[in-house]
Scaffold this active site. Structure first.
Site, PDB file in Angstrom:
ATOM      1  N   SER A  63      -2.093  -6.082  42.185  1.00  0.00           N
ATOM      2  CA  SER A  63      -0.890  -5.248  42.070  1.00  0.00           C
ATOM      3  C   SER A  63      -1.061  -3.933  41.331  1.00  0.00           C
ATOM      4  O   SER A  63      -0.159  -3.098  41.363  1.00  0.00           O
ATOM      5  CB  SER A  63       0.247  -6.049  41.415  1.00  0.00           C
ATOM      6  OG  SER A  63       0.858  -6.879  42.382  1.00  0.00           O
ATOM      7  N   LYS A  66      -0.291  -0.565  42.981  1.00  0.00           N
ATOM      8  CA  LYS A  66       0.985   0.162  42.977  1.00  0.00           C
ATOM      9  C   LYS A  66       0.954   1.425  42.118  1.00  0.00           C
ATOM     10  O   LYS A  66       1.861   2.255  42.210  1.00  0.00           O
ATOM     11  CB  LYS A  66       2.112  -0.773  42.529  1.00  0.00           C
ATOM     12  CG  LYS A  66       2.345  -1.942  43.488  1.00  0.00           C
ATOM     13  CD  LYS A  66       3.497  -2.801  43.029  1.00  0.00           C
ATOM     14  CE  LYS A  66       3.745  -3.951  43.983  1.00  0.00           C
ATOM     15  NZ  LYS A  66       2.755  -5.043  43.868  1.00  0.00           N
ATOM     16  N   SER A 121       6.986  -5.225  40.041  1.00  0.00           N
ATOM     17  CA  SER A 121       5.863  -5.301  40.976  1.00  0.00           C
ATOM     18  C   SER A 121       6.339  -5.703  42.372  1.00  0.00           C
ATOM     19  O   SER A 121       5.730  -6.538  43.052  1.00  0.00           O
ATOM     20  CB  SER A 121       4.807  -6.302  40.476  1.00  0.00           C
ATOM     21  OG  SER A 121       3.621  -6.189  41.219  1.00  0.00           O
TER      22      SER A 121
END
Length: 201
Positions: A63, A66, A121
């Site tokens: 993640s 991102k 997230s």
């Protein structure tokens, strides 16, 4: 942000390439002992590498992907722009993954989507931003990879905007530190990852 904070932010994010890997800091005179598989301590201003462990090893970024998604969104979209969630953006995200339960046809602003990816997230919100920037998820992934290369991240290939598992979605600790340094220098971006509470209408 002071010099140490910039270095720490780049190090912390890059060192978490493997989820659950927690860096352990030893005394100044002792060898630094890290549980993470790869890490780098980078001066965000000069690019100097102050510490590294397997910094060029190719790994799955999960993640922290991102960070690049947010960087491109802030560079290409206005915060107040209203986005409409597509069915494609929703379908590409397993409901067992991190999301904010977006449904096709829902509307939210770029700013709201950025808070969703920075604080929760949210994989679905990342897809909505990707489509807004490039028109398609595939096109955005290509833009991410091209932008990474321009920043000096030569061993990075992004396959999606959110970091969901994909065998071709890879980076290195060094590349991710370069991306993070660029993101932290982008005006208006840091707040989406540092805000404690935010209410989405």
């Amino acid at each position: 942000m002071n010099q140490w904070s910039r270095r720490l932010a780049a190090f912390f994010l890059a060192s978490l390439l493997l989820w659950g890997a927690v860096p352990v800091f030893a005394g100044a005179e002792e060898e630094l002992n890290l549980a993470s598989q790869a890490a780098v301590l980078l001066d965000a201003e000069t690019g100097a590498v102050l510490y590294q462990k397997n910094m060029h090893q190719v790994l799955y970024p999960a993640s922290i992907t991102k960070i690049m998604t947010a960087l491109l969104a802030v560079q290409n979209l206005q915060p107040e722009t209203v986005l409409t969630v597509s069915q494609t953006a929703v379908n590409a995200v397993p409901r067992t993954s991190s999301h904010i339960s977006l449904k096709a046809g829902e509307r939210l602003t770029v700013e709201q989507a950025l808070y969703a990816i920075g604080m929760e997230s949210a994989n679905d919100a990342a897809n909505v931003l990707a489509e807004a920037v490039s028109g398609s998820l595939e096109g955005f992934a290509q833009l991410m990879t091209e932008t990474a290369a321009q920043l000096g991240a030569k061993n990075t290939h992004f396959a999606n905007a959110n970091g969901l598992p994909d065998s071709s979605h890879t980076t290195t600790a060094y590349d991710m530190a370069l991306i993070t340094a660029a993101a932290w220098k982008q005006e208006g971006l840091k707040k989406y990852f540092s805000t404690v509470t935010y209410t989405l209408p």
